[in-house]
Design a protein around this motif. Structure first.
Motif, PDB file in Angstrom:
ATOM      1  N   LEU A 131     -15.617   9.004  11.416  1.00  0.00           N
ATOM      2  CA  LEU A 131     -16.261   8.978  12.747  1.00  0.00           C
ATOM      3  C   LEU A 131     -15.066   9.217  13.723  1.00  0.00           C
ATOM      4  O   LEU A 131     -14.243   7.954  13.869  1.00  0.00           O
ATOM      5  CB  LEU A 131     -16.988   7.808  13.017  1.00  0.00           C
ATOM      6  CG  LEU A 131     -18.089   7.666  11.906  1.00  0.00           C
ATOM      7  CD1 LEU A 131     -19.069   6.404  12.241  1.00  0.00           C
ATOM      8  CD2 LEU A 131     -19.201   9.043  12.110  1.00  0.00           C
ATOM      9  N   ASP A 132     -14.839  10.210  14.463  1.00  0.00           N
ATOM     10  CA  ASP A 132     -13.721  10.204  15.104  1.00  0.00           C
ATOM     11  C   ASP A 132     -14.138   9.731  16.635  1.00  0.00           C
ATOM     12  O   ASP A 132     -14.926  10.208  17.047  1.00  0.00           O
ATOM     13  CB  ASP A 132     -13.270  11.692  15.313  1.00  0.00           C
ATOM     14  CG  ASP A 132     -11.818  11.854  15.971  1.00  0.00           C
ATOM     15  OD1 ASP A 132     -11.269  10.886  16.735  1.00  0.00           O
ATOM     16  OD2 ASP A 132     -11.240  12.959  16.107  1.00  0.00           O
ATOM     17  N   ALA A 133     -13.480   8.673  17.093  1.00  0.00           N
ATOM     18  CA  ALA A 133     -13.906   8.296  18.526  1.00  0.00           C
ATOM     19  C   ALA A 133     -12.798   8.132  19.386  1.00  0.00           C
ATOM     20  O   ALA A 133     -12.352   7.142  19.804  1.00  0.00           O
ATOM     21  CB  ALA A 133     -14.626   6.815  18.184  1.00  0.00           C
ATOM     22  N   GLU A 134     -12.089   9.331  19.877  1.00  0.00           N
ATOM     23  CA  GLU A 134     -10.915   9.485  20.416  1.00  0.00           C
ATOM     24  C   GLU A 134      -9.724   8.651  20.043  1.00  0.00           C
ATOM     25  O   GLU A 134      -8.897   9.007  19.354  1.00  0.00           O
ATOM     26  CB  GLU A 134     -11.420   8.951  22.174  1.00  0.00           C
ATOM     27  CG  GLU A 134     -12.222   9.822  22.784  1.00  0.00           C
ATOM     28  CD  GLU A 134     -12.497   9.459  24.154  1.00  0.00           C
ATOM     29  OE1 GLU A 134     -11.812   8.953  24.785  1.00  0.00           O
ATOM     30  OE2 GLU A 134     -13.693   9.796  24.837  1.00  0.00           O
ATOM     31  N   ASN A 135      -9.233   7.178  20.536  1.00  0.00           N
ATOM     32  CA  ASN A 135      -8.400   6.680  20.073  1.00  0.00           C
ATOM     33  C   ASN A 135      -8.596   5.603  18.930  1.00  0.00           C
ATOM     34  O   ASN A 135      -7.743   4.734  18.646  1.00  0.00           O
ATOM     35  CB  ASN A 135      -7.740   5.846  21.366  1.00  0.00           C
ATOM     36  CG  ASN A 135      -7.116   6.689  22.484  1.00  0.00           C
ATOM     37  OD1 ASN A 135      -6.529   7.850  22.311  1.00  0.00           O
ATOM     38  ND2 ASN A 135      -7.259   6.315  23.704  1.00  0.00           N
ATOM     39  N   SER A 136      -9.679   5.975  18.456  1.00  0.00           N
ATOM     40  CA  SER A 136     -10.229   5.042  17.313  1.00  0.00           C
ATOM     41  C   SER A 136     -10.753   5.972  16.363  1.00  0.00           C
ATOM     42  O   SER A 136     -11.366   7.035  16.627  1.00  0.00           O
ATOM     43  CB  SER A 136     -11.111   3.945  17.532  1.00  0.00           C
ATOM     44  OG  SER A 136     -10.544   3.135  18.517  1.00  0.00           O
ATOM     45  N   VAL A 137     -10.637   5.604  14.850  1.00  0.00           N
ATOM     46  CA  VAL A 137     -11.301   6.217  13.924  1.00  0.00           C
ATOM     47  C   VAL A 137     -12.033   5.314  12.836  1.00  0.00           C
ATOM     48  O   VAL A 137     -11.327   4.438  12.521  1.00  0.00           O
ATOM     49  CB  VAL A 137     -10.187   7.040  13.226  1.00  0.00           C
ATOM     50  CG1 VAL A 137     -10.736   8.061  11.835  1.00  0.00           C
ATOM     51  CG2 VAL A 137      -9.531   8.321  14.013  1.00  0.00           C
ATOM     52  N   ASP A 141      -7.259   1.856  15.290  1.00  0.00           N
ATOM     53  CA  ASP A 141      -6.940   2.118  16.546  1.00  0.00           C
ATOM     54  C   ASP A 141      -5.517   2.778  16.590  1.00  0.00           C
ATOM     55  O   ASP A 141      -4.742   2.507  16.012  1.00  0.00           O
ATOM     56  CB  ASP A 141      -6.639   0.907  17.443  1.00  0.00           C
ATOM     57  CG  ASP A 141      -8.224   0.321  17.588  1.00  0.00           C
ATOM     58  OD1 ASP A 141      -9.358   0.827  17.738  1.00  0.00           O
ATOM     59  OD2 ASP A 141      -8.175  -0.893  17.617  1.00  0.00           O
ATOM     60  N   LEU A 142      -5.272   3.861  17.328  1.00  0.00           N
ATOM     61  CA  LEU A 142      -4.182   4.407  17.470  1.00  0.00           C
ATOM     62  C   LEU A 142      -3.688   4.792  18.872  1.00  0.00           C
ATOM     63  O   LEU A 142      -4.494   4.661  19.900  1.00  0.00           O
ATOM     64  CB  LEU A 142      -4.352   5.895  17.039  1.00  0.00           C
ATOM     65  CG  LEU A 142      -4.617   5.963  15.400  1.00  0.00           C
ATOM     66  CD1 LEU A 142      -6.322   6.072  15.207  1.00  0.00           C
ATOM     67  CD2 LEU A 142      -4.132   7.340  14.904  1.00  0.00           C
ATOM     68  N   ASN A 202      -5.652  12.407  15.632  1.00  0.00           N
ATOM     69  CA  ASN A 202      -5.943  10.910  15.007  1.00  0.00           C
ATOM     70  C   ASN A 202      -6.362  11.096  13.859  1.00  0.00           C
ATOM     71  O   ASN A 202      -6.187  10.226  12.990  1.00  0.00           O
ATOM     72  CB  ASN A 202      -6.482  10.287  16.222  1.00  0.00           C
ATOM     73  CG  ASN A 202      -5.788   9.705  17.328  1.00  0.00           C
ATOM     74  OD1 ASN A 202      -4.635   9.928  17.178  1.00  0.00           O
ATOM     75  ND2 ASN A 202      -6.306   9.323  18.337  1.00  0.00           N
ATOM     76  N   LEU A 203      -7.732  12.009  13.436  1.00  0.00           N
ATOM     77  CA  LEU A 203      -8.313  11.991  12.356  1.00  0.00           C
ATOM     78  C   LEU A 203      -7.130  12.053  11.226  1.00  0.00           C
ATOM     79  O   LEU A 203      -7.172  11.680  10.131  1.00  0.00           O
ATOM     80  CB  LEU A 203      -9.366  12.974  12.365  1.00  0.00           C
ATOM     81  CG  LEU A 203     -10.191  13.204  11.189  1.00  0.00           C
ATOM     82  CD1 LEU A 203     -10.703  11.997  10.802  1.00  0.00           C
ATOM     83  CD2 LEU A 203     -11.364  14.156  11.412  1.00  0.00           C
ATOM     84  N   GLU A 204      -6.512  13.293  11.475  1.00  0.00           N
ATOM     85  CA  GLU A 204      -5.344  13.796  10.674  1.00  0.00           C
ATOM     86  C   GLU A 204      -4.311  12.753   9.968  1.00  0.00           C
ATOM     87  O   GLU A 204      -4.218  12.497   8.892  1.00  0.00           O
ATOM     88  CB  GLU A 204      -4.534  15.048  11.105  1.00  0.00           C
ATOM     89  CG  GLU A 204      -5.359  16.349  10.973  1.00  0.00           C
ATOM     90  CD  GLU A 204      -4.799  17.507  11.591  1.00  0.00           C
ATOM     91  OE1 GLU A 204      -5.073  18.701  11.556  1.00  0.00           O
ATOM     92  OE2 GLU A 204      -3.778  17.223  12.639  1.00  0.00           O
ATOM     93  N   VAL A 205      -4.015  11.843  11.142  1.00  0.00           N
ATOM     94  CA  VAL A 205      -3.218  10.724  10.918  1.00  0.00           C
ATOM     95  C   VAL A 205      -3.899   9.676   9.930  1.00  0.00           C
ATOM     96  O   VAL A 205      -3.159   9.251   9.012  1.00  0.00           O
ATOM     97  CB  VAL A 205      -2.747   9.798  12.152  1.00  0.00           C
ATOM     98  CG1 VAL A 205      -2.150   8.576  11.675  1.00  0.00           C
ATOM     99  CG2 VAL A 205      -1.855  10.786  13.171  1.00  0.00           C
ATOM    100  N   ILE A 206      -5.261   9.426  10.042  1.00  0.00           N
ATOM    101  CA  ILE A 206      -5.787   8.499   9.275  1.00  0.00           C
ATOM    102  C   ILE A 206      -5.990   9.129   7.643  1.00  0.00           C
ATOM    103  O   ILE A 206      -5.944   8.424   6.857  1.00  0.00           O
ATOM    104  CB  ILE A 206      -7.254   8.176   9.619  1.00  0.00           C
ATOM    105  CG1 ILE A 206      -7.113   7.273  10.975  1.00  0.00           C
ATOM    106  CG2 ILE A 206      -7.814   7.301   8.828  1.00  0.00           C
ATOM    107  CD1 ILE A 206      -6.043   6.181  11.036  1.00  0.00           C
TER     108      ILE A 206
END
Length: 129
Positions: free
Chosen positions: A73-79, A105-106, A3-7
């Motif tokens: 800030l990586d928070a599981e399904n949210s960044v 949100d991802l 998810n972090l890489e997506v953002i």
């Protein structure tokens, strides 16, 4: 991609105006929420609406416009991304620096929702003569 890489890819696509990449990493029903009081601030639905109403609109209004990232800030399904908008307004030639936070949100490694929190007064101050 994580998810972090997506953002991180989302910000790259914004910087490089790679709209195909942006479309690829967002869900078809993307919800993009900009602050009330933000110039043209409202909720956009769908990645195409974001490209037209946000990204391309920014290109027309700002001589230079970017988001400088301070941290993720990586928070599981949210960044959450903390940083600042910086730029120079085309008409007024005033510089901009407005602190902001972006919450993504991802789902299944695609962005489905964005919400921003920004200092809108600083932005408006740079747009008014």
């Amino acid at each position: 991609m994580t998810n972090l890489e997506v953002i991180q890819e989302l910000y790259r696509s914004f910087r490089e105006k790679d709209y195909d990449a942006f479309l690829h990493i967002c869900t078809h029903d993307l919800e993009w929420i900009q602050n009330e009081g933000f110039p043209q601030g409202r909720t956009y639905r769908g990645a195409e609406a974001v490209i037209e109403g946000v990204f391309k609109s920014n290109n027309e209004r700002w001589e230079m416009f970017s988001f400088q990232i301070d941290r993720y800030l990586d928070a599981e399904n949210s960044v959450v991304v903390i940083g600042a908008y910086v730029g120079r307004h085309r008409e007024t030639q005033k510089s901009l620096r407005a602190v902001a936070a972006h919450v993504y949100d991802l789902v299944d490694s695609k962005v489905c929702r964005f919400q921003m929190f920004a200092d809108t007064k600083t932005i408006w101050d740079s747009m008014v003569r």
